[in-house]
Each structure stands twice: as C-alpha cells, then as structure tokens.
Enzyme design. Structure first.
Site, PDB file in Angstrom:
ATOM      1  N   SER A 154       0.878  -1.178   0.000  1.00  0.00           N
ATOM      2  CA  SER A 154       0.000   0.000   0.000  1.00  0.00           C
ATOM      3  C   SER A 154       0.903   1.212   0.000  1.00  0.00           C
ATOM      4  O   SER A 154       2.091   1.119   0.348  1.00  0.00           O
ATOM      5  CB  SER A 154      -0.848  -0.002   1.278  1.00  0.00           C
ATOM      6  OG  SER A 154      -1.430   1.264   1.506  1.00  0.00           O
ATOM      7  N   TYR A 199      -1.887  -1.466  10.384  1.00  0.00           N
ATOM      8  CA  TYR A 199      -1.862  -1.527   8.915  1.00  0.00           C
ATOM      9  C   TYR A 199      -0.555  -0.952   8.382  1.00  0.00           C
ATOM     10  O   TYR A 199       0.108  -1.549   7.526  1.00  0.00           O
ATOM     11  CB  TYR A 199      -3.072  -0.752   8.381  1.00  0.00           C
ATOM     12  CG  TYR A 199      -3.345  -0.896   6.911  1.00  0.00           C
ATOM     13  CD1 TYR A 199      -4.082  -1.972   6.425  1.00  0.00           C
ATOM     14  CD2 TYR A 199      -2.886   0.052   6.000  1.00  0.00           C
ATOM     15  CE1 TYR A 199      -4.360  -2.095   5.068  1.00  0.00           C
ATOM     16  CE2 TYR A 199      -3.158  -0.063   4.646  1.00  0.00           C
ATOM     17  CZ  TYR A 199      -3.896  -1.141   4.185  1.00  0.00           C
ATOM     18  OH  TYR A 199      -4.162  -1.265   2.840  1.00  0.00           O
TER      19      TYR A 199
HETATM   20  P1  NAD Z   1     -11.341  -6.270  -0.043  1.00  0.00           P
HETATM   21  O1  NAD Z   1     -11.936  -6.207   1.311  1.00  0.00           O
HETATM   22  O2  NAD Z   1     -12.172  -5.968  -1.242  1.00  0.00           O
HETATM   23  O3  NAD Z   1     -10.678  -7.695  -0.302  1.00  0.00           O
HETATM   24  C1  NAD Z   1      -9.935  -8.358   0.669  1.00  0.00           C
HETATM   25  C2  NAD Z   1      -9.847  -9.817   0.316  1.00  0.00           C
HETATM   26  O4  NAD Z   1      -9.106 -10.489   1.334  1.00  0.00           O
HETATM   27  C3  NAD Z   1     -11.223 -10.503   0.240  1.00  0.00           C
HETATM   28  O5  NAD Z   1     -11.202 -11.475  -0.784  1.00  0.00           O
HETATM   29  C4  NAD Z   1     -11.319 -11.176   1.610  1.00  0.00           C
HETATM   30  O6  NAD Z   1     -12.199 -12.283   1.635  1.00  0.00           O
HETATM   31  C5  NAD Z   1      -9.876 -11.580   1.805  1.00  0.00           C
HETATM   32  N1  NAD Z   1      -9.525 -11.873   3.189  1.00  0.00           N
HETATM   33  C6  NAD Z   1      -9.700 -11.099   4.298  1.00  0.00           C
HETATM   34  N2  NAD Z   1      -9.265 -11.758   5.388  1.00  0.00           N
HETATM   35  C7  NAD Z   1      -8.835 -12.971   4.957  1.00  0.00           C
HETATM   36  C8  NAD Z   1      -8.292 -14.108   5.610  1.00  0.00           C
HETATM   37  N3  NAD Z   1      -8.102 -14.142   6.939  1.00  0.00           N
HETATM   38  N4  NAD Z   1      -7.973 -15.177   4.851  1.00  0.00           N
HETATM   39  C9  NAD Z   1      -8.182 -15.182   3.513  1.00  0.00           C
HETATM   40  N5  NAD Z   1      -8.684 -14.138   2.844  1.00  0.00           N
HETATM   41  C10 NAD Z   1      -9.007 -13.048   3.570  1.00  0.00           C
HETATM   42  O7  NAD Z   1     -10.074  -5.303   0.047  1.00  0.00           O
HETATM   43  P2  NAD Z   1      -9.090  -4.705  -1.057  1.00  0.00           P
HETATM   44  O8  NAD Z   1      -9.184  -3.226  -0.930  1.00  0.00           O
HETATM   45  O9  NAD Z   1      -9.259  -5.351  -2.367  1.00  0.00           O
HETATM   46  O10 NAD Z   1      -7.686  -5.114  -0.410  1.00  0.00           O
HETATM   47  C11 NAD Z   1      -6.790  -6.034  -0.990  1.00  0.00           C
HETATM   48  C12 NAD Z   1      -5.381  -5.669  -0.581  1.00  0.00           C
HETATM   49  O11 NAD Z   1      -5.072  -4.374  -1.104  1.00  0.00           O
HETATM   50  C13 NAD Z   1      -5.170  -5.589   0.917  1.00  0.00           C
HETATM   51  O12 NAD Z   1      -3.905  -6.135   1.255  1.00  0.00           O
HETATM   52  C14 NAD Z   1      -5.189  -4.102   1.177  1.00  0.00           C
HETATM   53  O13 NAD Z   1      -4.458  -3.748   2.313  1.00  0.00           O
HETATM   54  C15 NAD Z   1      -4.523  -3.583  -0.084  1.00  0.00           C
HETATM   55  N6  NAD Z   1      -4.776  -2.177  -0.371  1.00  0.00           N
HETATM   56  C16 NAD Z   1      -6.039  -1.709  -0.547  1.00  0.00           C
HETATM   57  C17 NAD Z   1      -6.211  -0.366  -0.825  1.00  0.00           C
HETATM   58  C18 NAD Z   1      -7.566   0.223  -1.048  1.00  0.00           C
HETATM   59  O14 NAD Z   1      -7.654   1.460  -1.146  1.00  0.00           O
HETATM   60  N7  NAD Z   1      -8.603  -0.534  -1.180  1.00  0.00           N
HETATM   61  C19 NAD Z   1      -5.119   0.491  -0.903  1.00  0.00           C
HETATM   62  C20 NAD Z   1      -3.856  -0.036  -0.712  1.00  0.00           C
HETATM   63  C21 NAD Z   1      -3.692  -1.377  -0.459  1.00  0.00           C
END
Ligand code: NAD
Length: 256
Positions: A138, A151
């Site tokens: 991130s 985080y």
């Molecule tokens: P999201 O909530 O849409 O997806 C998260 C995914 O992780 C889902 O498929 C969920 O079921 C899975 N998950 C959660 N806990 C789990 C566990 N214990 N075991 C297995 N699967 C699990 O979120 P997202 O925004 O797509 O996030 C994905 C990644 O991107 C994360 O690492 C997040 O930190 C990172 N990220 C997101 C953003 C943002 O703005 N959305 C920005 C930077 C980084």
C-alpha cells in the site's frame, strides 16, 4: 503471455485481488482463488475469461491452512508460478484504543501470511527457474496515516520482506516486487467512506471526495483493473530485472 503458468492470488474473492486474478487470467494463466464470502461469483467471472480456475478457502491468518492451500495448488496445477500476496484487512483507531486482537489479526493476515506463502512457494519456483512474487502492499508501506498503526506497520513490513526476498532470489529467474496502491474503491475502503459520511453528516459522494481530497492529489481512485495491469507487467519479460521495488500507483499521494 502466461499460458501454462499458474497464479495463486490470496484474498481474490473481492476488490484488488479479483482484479489482479482477472488480469492474469486474460493473459492465459490458470488461477487459484482464495478468500472469504461468495467464491462462486468470482470463480465464474475468472472462468469466463477462459482460465482454468480452482478455489481454496484458507484463512490466511492460519499458517497450517496456508500450507494446505499451497499443496492444493501444486496438486491441481503442478506448481505455483506466480504468487500474489494480496489478502488484507483494516482497522482504524488511535494506538491507545487499538484492540490488541485487531493488531494481531492485521499483522497475521497483511504480513505474516505473505511470509508463509512465499517460503512455501519459493522452492518450486527456483527449481523451475522462473517465478513471480507480487506483494500487494500500500502507499501505507511508504508513508503513514494516523489511526492505522497495525496496517502501516504491516505494510512497511511487507515492503521490507519484498526487498529481502528480491535479494535472496537476485541471481535466479524469480523476482519479488510490491505494489503500493493509494485509495481503491473496494469494500475495505467503502467502510472508511461510510465512517466518514456518518461522522461528518456527509453523503456518500461527499465522503468519497473528502477522503480523496485529503491524500490523493489526482482526486481519483486507482482501479483494480489498473493494478491488474501492473501485475501483468511484473510478470512480463520486460520486468525480468525489476527486483525489490515498491511501486506506487497512488495518484501522487507519496509524491507530496
Ligand atoms: P477487499 O476487502 O475488497 O478484499 C480483501 C480480500 O481479502 C477478500 O477477498 C477477503 O475475503 C480476503 N480476506 C480477508 N481476510 C482474509 C483471511 N483471513 N484469509 C483469507 N482471505 C481473507 O479489500 P481490497 O481493498 O481489495 O484489499 C486487498 C489488498 O489491497 C489488501 O492487502 C489491502 O491492504 C490492499 N490495499 C487496498 C487499498 C484500497 O484502497 N482498497 C489500498 C492499498 C492497499
């Protein structure tokens, strides 16, 4: 470009993980999906792109289940060529109010899971002479925001892990890099939009604008599709010597 290769994307039933899985599937890779909630919808979406798809519901906070998932992927497709460590959760609170069990869960899911999946994936990648490990960190792997201690710690940690794995594989055909998104409008971020709307008496649109305006100079969300294309680049021959980078796609967030 990736036909005959197998990509395992953790946390790919939603958001960024699903976007990356679809981008890799479009390049011909077999896909192993993972994550909670409905798996059939995502499975159908990815299969619709012509990919062979399998799903394993390992809880990424549990090392034994991660081991089961890696064995499952190897049994199903021979080996994992591309590992995308993407599963992640968020919790927002000041340090003194941060629930210790939320801290532990975030470190386990956002950081330690990548260590476990990587250590289990590397031997077969090295033996094959080719592999790609892509860690979804991130912009919070590069800079901090208040109220996100676990985080930010986990994301800085995964950027560090990325560099170490890149050094340890530097003379092989295996590369390891990190992707550092800014705001992406997924369920993880919609929760933060909802909290802001409620706290400030704002509409959903106003809360989204406020969130972007505070951090992201482009005032635009990065999309899972754009992040998927960056993952495809890391898998391409042009990226053979891209090693240990933390590549932000953040609308200028970290440039400030
Ligand atoms: P999201 O909530 O849409 O997806 C998260 C995914 O992780 C889902 O498929 C969920 O079921 C899975 N998950 C959660 N806990 C789990 C566990 N214990 N075991 C297995 N699967 C699990 O979120 P997202 O925004 O797509 O996030 C994905 C990644 O991107 C994360 O690492 C997040 O930190 C990172 N990220 C997101 C953003 C943002 O703005 N959305 C920005 C930077 C980084």
């Amino acid at each position: 470009m990736l036909s005959g290769k197998t990509a395992l994307v953790t946390g790919s039933t939603s958001g960024i993980g699903l976007g990356i899985a679809k981008a890799l599937a479009r390049q011909g890779a077999n896909i192993v999906l993972n994550g909670f909630g409905d798996a059939e919808g995502p499975r159908a979406e990815v299969a619709g792109l012509g990919a062979q798809v399998a799903y394993h519901g390992a809880d990424m906070s549990k090392p034994a289940e991660i081991g089961d998932m890696m064995r499952f992927a190897a049994d199903r497709f021979g080996r994992v060529d591309i590992l995308v460590n993407n599963a992640g959760i968020q919790h927002v609170a000041r340090v003194e109010e941060f629930p210790p069990e939320r801290w532990d869960a975030i470190i386990a899911i956002n950081l330690s899971s990548a260590f476990h999946a990587t250590r289990l994936a590397l031997p077969a990648m090295k033996a094959a002479g080719w592999g790609r490990i892509i860690n979804v960190a991130s912009v919070h792997g590069l800079v901090a925001s208040a109220e996100k201690s676990a985080y930010v710690a986990a994301k800085h940690g995964i950027v560090g892990l990325t560099k170490v794995v890149a050094l340890e594989t530097a003379t092989t055909g295996v590369t390891c890099n990190a992707i550092c998104p800014g705001w992406v409008l997924t369920p993880l971020v919609q929760k933060q939009v909802d909290a802001r709307a409620q706290a400030g008496g704002l509409s959903n649109e106003e809360a989204k604008k406020a969130l972007l305006g505070e951090k992201e100079p482009s005032l635009q969300f990065t999309t899972p599709e754009e992040l998927g294309e960056l993952a495809v680049f890391f898998c391409s021959p042009a990226a053979n010597n891209v090693r240990g980078v933390a590549w932000n796609m953040d609308g200028g967030w970290a440039a400030q």
